[in-house]
Motif scaffolding. Structure first.
Motif, PDB file in Angstrom:
ATOM      1  N   LYS A 120       0.834  -1.213   0.000  1.00 21.74           N
ATOM      2  CA  LYS A 120       0.000   0.000   0.000  1.00 21.74           C
ATOM      3  C   LYS A 120       0.867   1.261   0.000  1.00 21.74           C
ATOM      4  O   LYS A 120       0.551   2.235  -0.683  1.00 21.74           O
ATOM      5  N   ARG A 121       1.944   1.241   0.779  1.00 26.14           N
ATOM      6  CA  ARG A 121       2.831   2.421   0.813  1.00 26.14           C
ATOM      7  C   ARG A 121       3.484   2.655  -0.543  1.00 26.14           C
ATOM      8  O   ARG A 121       3.730   3.802  -0.941  1.00 26.14           O
ATOM      9  N   ASP A 122       3.787   1.574  -1.255  1.00 26.98           N
ATOM     10  CA  ASP A 122       4.418   1.695  -2.567  1.00 26.98           C
ATOM     11  C   ASP A 122       3.444   2.201  -3.633  1.00 26.98           C
ATOM     12  O   ASP A 122       3.875   2.658  -4.700  1.00 26.98           O
ATOM     13  N   HIS A 123       2.138   2.068  -3.364  1.00 27.41           N
ATOM     14  CA  HIS A 123       1.116   2.498  -4.327  1.00 27.41           C
ATOM     15  C   HIS A 123       0.071   3.349  -3.605  1.00 27.41           C
ATOM     16  O   HIS A 123      -1.089   2.958  -3.471  1.00 27.41           O
ATOM     17  N   PRO A 124       0.467   4.523  -3.150  1.00 24.87           N
ATOM     18  CA  PRO A 124      -0.445   5.372  -2.369  1.00 24.87           C
ATOM     19  C   PRO A 124      -1.498   6.033  -3.260  1.00 24.87           C
ATOM     20  O   PRO A 124      -1.337   6.110  -4.486  1.00 24.87           O
ATOM     21  N   PRO A 125      -2.580   6.524  -2.656  1.00 22.81           N
ATOM     22  CA  PRO A 125      -3.576   7.276  -3.423  1.00 22.81           C
ATOM     23  C   PRO A 125      -2.956   8.538  -4.024  1.00 22.81           C
ATOM     24  O   PRO A 125      -2.057   9.150  -3.436  1.00 22.81           O
ATOM     25  N   THR A 126      -3.424   8.908  -5.207  1.00 19.00           N
ATOM     26  CA  THR A 126      -2.941  10.117  -5.868  1.00 19.00           C
ATOM     27  C   THR A 126      -4.137  10.936  -6.355  1.00 19.00           C
ATOM     28  O   THR A 126      -5.234  10.401  -6.524  1.00 19.00           O
ATOM     29  N   ILE A 127      -3.912  12.212  -6.581  1.00 23.50           N
ATOM     30  CA  ILE A 127      -4.964  13.103  -7.076  1.00 23.50           C
ATOM     31  C   ILE A 127      -4.486  13.774  -8.356  1.00 23.50           C
ATOM     32  O   ILE A 127      -3.382  14.340  -8.404  1.00 23.50           O
ATOM     33  N   ASN A 128      -5.298  13.692  -9.396  1.00 18.00           N
ATOM     34  CA  ASN A 128      -5.030  14.404 -10.633  1.00 18.00           C
ATOM     35  C   ASN A 128      -5.505  15.846 -10.437  1.00 18.00           C
ATOM     36  O   ASN A 128      -6.703  16.110 -10.413  1.00 18.00           O
TER      37      ASN A 128
END
Length: 234
Positions: free
Chosen positions: A77-85
């Protein structure tokens, strides 16, 4: 600054700090990489990068309690955190993980998924309304991997209840075209076997108990290098 060649760079920097900082660091959870865990993470990364398909591949990870399954998920999960466009304002949550309760039900799973996405829960919603809301949010959040920990908890239900939950997991994976990852103790294999279609699409990875070999020595060495001890441990 004291030179501490027996430590990793991050631990060496902490080792030169005050005792209370070092003690806090030692007591905190940390990721310690070793070959077996890196192989699992590479497989998980490949699932996250897999293009959306009607029958997405998945992974089942089995191991005794304390073998590091949950730590693997946290690292993933840390390697693929949420992102915002920022141009569209759309949030992407590539990995969504929940832990199945002691006796999971459809409503509980939908509720947990909604909570994990930061959505409010209206207990008055019907099961169909919960399903529609959950699926819409999973799609809008661009979830690529659904992780369900403690899958062996399915065995607390009746055979019919187990089949309902397994069908739900498969349905969610199909409808949002995301990979499914299931984790649990060895009994989880028996639980997943209750749905043949689901079991066939999950590759299996077993985390066996540690033995006194080179791999265990690698783990111990990595742990010692991560601890901010000014004097090498014997």
């Amino acid at each position: 600054m004291i030179e501490l060649p027996h430590l990793a760079p991050g631990a060496a920097a902490l080792a030169n700090g005050p005792n209370h900082t070092r003690i806090r660091a030692i007591r905190s959870d940390r990721w310690v990489g070793f070959d077996r865990a890196r192989r699992v993470l590479r497989h998980l990364d490949a699932l996250c990068d897999h293009p959306p398909t009607t029958r997405p591949p998945g992974l089942a990870i089995y191991g005794h309690s304390g073998m590091g399954k949950t730590m693997l998920v946290e690292k993933f999960k840390r390697d693929h955190p949420p992102t915002i466009n920022h141009s569209t304002g759309v949030e992407s949550m590539p990995v969504l993980a929940i832990t199945l309760t002691s006796r999971p039900t459809e409503r509980r799973i939908y509720g947990q998924l909604l909570m994990a996405m930061g959505a409010s829960i209206n207990e008055r919603l019907t099961l169909m309304e919960l399903e529609i809301r959950t699926v819409l949010l999973l799609k809008s959040n661009n979830v690529r991997v659904l992780v369900f920990d403690e899958v062996h908890n399915l065995l607390a239900g009746t055979p019919r209840e187990q089949r309902v939950i397994l069908q739900l997991l498969r349905y969610l994976s199909n409808v949002i075209k995301a990979s499914l990852v299931c984790l649990g103790v060895s009994e989880a294999r028996d639980a997943i076997a209750g749905d043949t279609q689901l079991a066939r699409r999950l590759d299996q990875f077993v985390l066996p108990r540690w033995k006194a070999n080179e791999e265990f020595q690698e783990l111990v060495t990595a742990i010692l290098r991560s601890l901010p001890l000014r004097v090498p441990s014997g």
